[in-house]
Design a protein around this motif. Structure first.
Motif, PDB file in Angstrom:
ATOM      1  N   PHE A 185      -6.963  -4.604   1.264  1.00 15.28           N
ATOM      2  CA  PHE A 185      -5.877  -4.043   0.456  1.00 15.28           C
ATOM      3  C   PHE A 185      -6.432  -3.036  -0.556  1.00 15.28           C
ATOM      4  O   PHE A 185      -5.919  -1.913  -0.682  1.00 15.28           O
ATOM      5  CB  PHE A 185      -5.137  -5.173  -0.250  1.00 15.28           C
TER       6      PHE A 185
ATOM      7  N   HIS B 160      -7.584   0.159   1.304  1.00 14.44           N
ATOM      8  CA  HIS B 160      -6.494   1.029   1.764  1.00 14.44           C
ATOM      9  C   HIS B 160      -5.899   1.821   0.602  1.00 14.44           C
ATOM     10  O   HIS B 160      -5.650   3.022   0.718  1.00 14.44           O
ATOM     11  CB  HIS B 160      -5.413   0.204   2.461  1.00 14.44           C
ATOM     12  N   VAL B 161      -5.645   1.149  -0.520  1.00 14.73           N
ATOM     13  CA  VAL B 161      -5.061   1.839  -1.665  1.00 14.73           C
ATOM     14  C   VAL B 161      -5.999   2.917  -2.182  1.00 14.73           C
ATOM     15  O   VAL B 161      -5.602   4.074  -2.388  1.00 14.73           O
ATOM     16  CB  VAL B 161      -4.716   0.847  -2.790  1.00 14.73           C
TER      17      VAL B 161
ATOM     18  N   VAL C 262       0.840  -1.204   0.000  1.00 13.38           N
ATOM     19  CA  VAL C 262       0.000   0.000   0.000  1.00 13.38           C
ATOM     20  C   VAL C 262       0.874   1.253   0.000  1.00 13.38           C
ATOM     21  O   VAL C 262       0.669   2.185  -0.788  1.00 13.38           O
ATOM     22  CB  VAL C 262      -0.950   0.006   1.215  1.00 13.38           C
TER      23      VAL C 262
END
Length: 282
Positions: free
Chosen positions: A166, A169-170, A127
């Motif tokens: 994931f 978050h990105v 990230v």
């Protein structure tokens, strides 16, 4: 639900589209069938001329055109390709695309393109690596940017997050949109043993600006994301599930190998348009 990424950027649902593939250069620009927008693979048009340029220019005259790349290498270890970004920016401006997209993966290593979209480890370190690169792409190109969830057949070592976390978050830390490939969700869920609807529920759905639908191949012990077959009933069902939570979203019927007639692909787009109409009615 928070204010959507699309609303913040003034992006409206476009309806159902198909890809401008080489097999359709001659016939697609003149079709009388219903079609709402067209997607291009920008790598096929970064050097314009001849039939590709004529086909692209004719489509731009009729429809919104959205670039969806395969070579950005947003997750790779090397610096972003300056020449590629400059040419991508010029193409996005040429077609006046309201947004553009690529895949959350890596596709180049040691200076060589791998001709594949390879998964990243689902980790905090990944990230931290990807987020500033996404911000750089947004700044360089100057249009809203979406990342697609890719299909993958092995989990990369070093993962500390699940896939949905994931992606969240990105997207949130880089403040980008999501291109949700519903077929990839289904393929990954079957191959890796998770529930696709729970995965959908864990995503930041307010960031979904575009959807891909495609077909896959059933092999004895794995599903392969081929983009070479009609959309199966289970993926249509998952698509409806997504739209119940997001409302209408610009949807592409993706077909990249064993490409049938233009009419067959437009038939699939018609089916997506009917599902979108049901979402509008709700």
């Amino acid at each position: 639900m928070p204010v959507s990424y699309a609303r913040r950027h003034g992006l409206k649902p476009l309806g159902a589209g198909i890809g401008l593939r080489r097999e359709f250069y001659a016939r697609l620009p003149d079709t009388s069938r219903a079609l709402d927008w067209v997607e291009i693979v920008p790598e096929n048009f970064l050097t314009l001329g001849g039939r590709p340029q004529r086909a692209l220019d004719a489509c731009v005259e009729r429809w919104t055109v959205l670039p969806h790349g395969v070579a950005l290498n947003i997750g790779g270890p090397e610096p972003l390709d300056e020449d590629y970004l400059s040419r991508l920016k010029a193409l996005v401006e040429r077609v006046d695309a309201p947004f553009f997209s690529d895949h959350l993966c890596y596709s180049r290593l040691g200076g060589a393109y791998l001709h594949d979209l390879l998964p990243l480890p689902f980790s905090e370190e990944a990230v931290e690596h990807v987020v500033p690169r996404v911000r750089e792409v947004k700044e360089r190109v100057g249009r809203p940017f979406l990342l697609e969830n890719p299909s993958y057949y092995a989990r990369m070592p070093g993962g500390t997050l699940d896939e949905a976390a994931f992606l969240r978050h990105v997207a949130e830390e880089a403040d980008c949109g999501l291109l949700l490939d519903v077929n990839n969700v289904y393929v990954n869920a079957r191959n890796h043993g998770y529930e696709p609807r729970a995965f959908i529920d864990a995503l930041p759905l307010e960031r979904v600006v575009q959807i891909h639908l495609a077909g896959h191949e059933q092999r004895p012990d794995v599903l392969i994301d081929t983009h070479g077959a009609p959309v199966c009933d289970e993926v249509w069902s998952l698509y409806r599930y997504v739209l119940e939570r997001t409302g209408p979203v610009s949807t592409l019927m993706e077909w990249d190998q064993d490409i049938p007639s233009l009419e067959a692909v437009l038939d699939e787009a018609d089916r997506a348009r009917a599902v979108l109409a049901q979402a509008v009615a709700r």
